[in-house]
Design an enzyme around this catalytic site. Structure first.
Site, short mmCIF file in Angstrom:
data_model
loop_
_atom_site.label_atom_id
_atom_site.label_comp_id
_atom_site.label_asym_id
_atom_site.label_seq_id
_atom_site.Cartn_x
_atom_site.Cartn_y
_atom_site.Cartn_z
CG ASP A 103 -3.91 2.39 -9.41
OD1 ASP A 103 -4.55 3.32 -9.58
OD2 ASP A 103 -3.85 1.68 -8.29
CG ASP A 105 -3.48 6.60 -4.94
OD1 ASP A 105 -2.92 7.47 -3.91
OD2 ASP A 105 -3.70 7.02 -6.08
CG ASN A 263 -10.31 1.95 -9.68
OD1 ASN A 263 -9.55 1.36 -8.83
ND2 ASN A 263 -9.68 3.26 -9.71
#
Length: 312
Positions: A103, A105, A263
């Site tokens: 990921d 962020d 997510n």
């Protein structure tokens, strides 16, 4: 199956590495081979497998899984109670991964890009609250992203450039993690629920081979308040993992995935080593290992790399 327990002691930890290692061996009543990864900071404890008769080979996998589960149940309450300690427990074999999916962020960079963009239109608090709820798994990710992007309508390209240059910093250890793994033959994929405007730049700065994210749409030189469909969310992250697994001819045990939000859970669960990085509670619960205190170099120690192996 030999089992590796990696201990990473961070500044302010209430116990020394040596004491934590000694206590861990005492809890499971097994002697381990100790391999120093970083003097006074990180070490592997390698617990040797119990010898089996040849007739037991059909049940080896079940026995190994049961042993690992037993170790985890015994060690987790104690190790998780130690402030400043990050740790990982897993099979010693295949520890050095051949693919990393990460990921962006709050994982590879220190901020949430969309929150920083919202600051340019005076809506950071509002957008950040939605981001936090989405990352905790309390909101539908796609709906939350659409809502937040709509609030950015009219923001100029210049503001996006200022956001990147003024607000975006790489997470400590990000380059060392990716560059070290690549030096040892791994592929690196950045897959984000954020935006390609930022992933393109971050991927280049860190050394990722591929980046995927959402595409912001423009009306002239200003954001239109929309994002291209389909949205890059949890399913995209999982699909990307499976795609590169097949493309590179890998097994599950060859793959490392790391992230902080809800997510990220599908790709974390699908990886041989799924790591929650300073993550939300649901993500921590889904991951095989968590980094709660240290930086991204902890993921190198989890794979058995030593300080001298790091590519800085």
């Amino acid at each position: 199956m030999d089992i590796a327990l990696t201990l990473v002691v961070n500044p302010g930890c209430s116990f020394s590495l040596e004491k934590i290692a000694k206590d861990a061996c005492g809890l499971i009543e097994r002697i381990a081979d100790t391999h120093t990864l970083s003097e006074g900071r990180a070490a592997d404890l390698i617990f040797k497998s119990v010898a089996k008769d040849a007739t037991d080979s059909a049940t080896d996998s079940t026995t190994d899984s049961a042993t690992l589960a037993s170790f985890t149940r015994t060690l987790s309450p104690h190790l998780n109670s130690i402030s400043g300690l990050d740790w990982c427990l897993g099979p010693e074999k295949y520890r050095k991964k051949r693919l990393i999916l990460a990921d962006m962020d709050s994982t590879m960079i220190t901020v949430e890009c969309i929150d920083e963009l919202a600051d340019f239109v005076g809506l950071k608090d509002k957008v950040a609250a939605i981001t936090e709820a989405a990352m905790r798994g309390e909101l539908d990710f796609e709906g939350a992203l659409t809502e937040r992007v709509a609030l950015l309508k009219g923001l100029s390209r210049d503001a996006l450039e200022r956001c990147y240059s003024e607000r975006i910093s790489l997470m400590a250890g990000a380059r060392a993690l990716v560059q070290t793994m690549k030096e040892h033959g791994a592929q690196a994929v950045l897959v984000s629920g954020g935006f390609t405007y930022f992933t393109e730049r971050v991927a280049a700065a860190i050394g990722f081979d591929v980046h995927r994210a959402n595409v912001l749409e423009f009306d002239g030189d200003a954001l239109s308040g929309t994002v291209q469909q389909p949205i890059c969310g949890a399913q995209t992250k999982l699909d990307t993992l499976l795609e590169f697994k097949d493309k590179l001819g890998l097994e599950v045990h060859d793959i490392l995935a790391v992230g902080d939000g809800a997510n990220d859970i599908p790709m974390i669960e699908a990886a041989g080593l799924g790591v929650a990085y300073h993550a939300k509670p649901k993500t921590q619960a889904a991951a095989a290992a968590s980094v709660r205190f240290g930086d991204l170099t902890s993921l190198l120690y989890f794979q058995g790399y030593r300080d001298q192996d790091f590519v800085i």
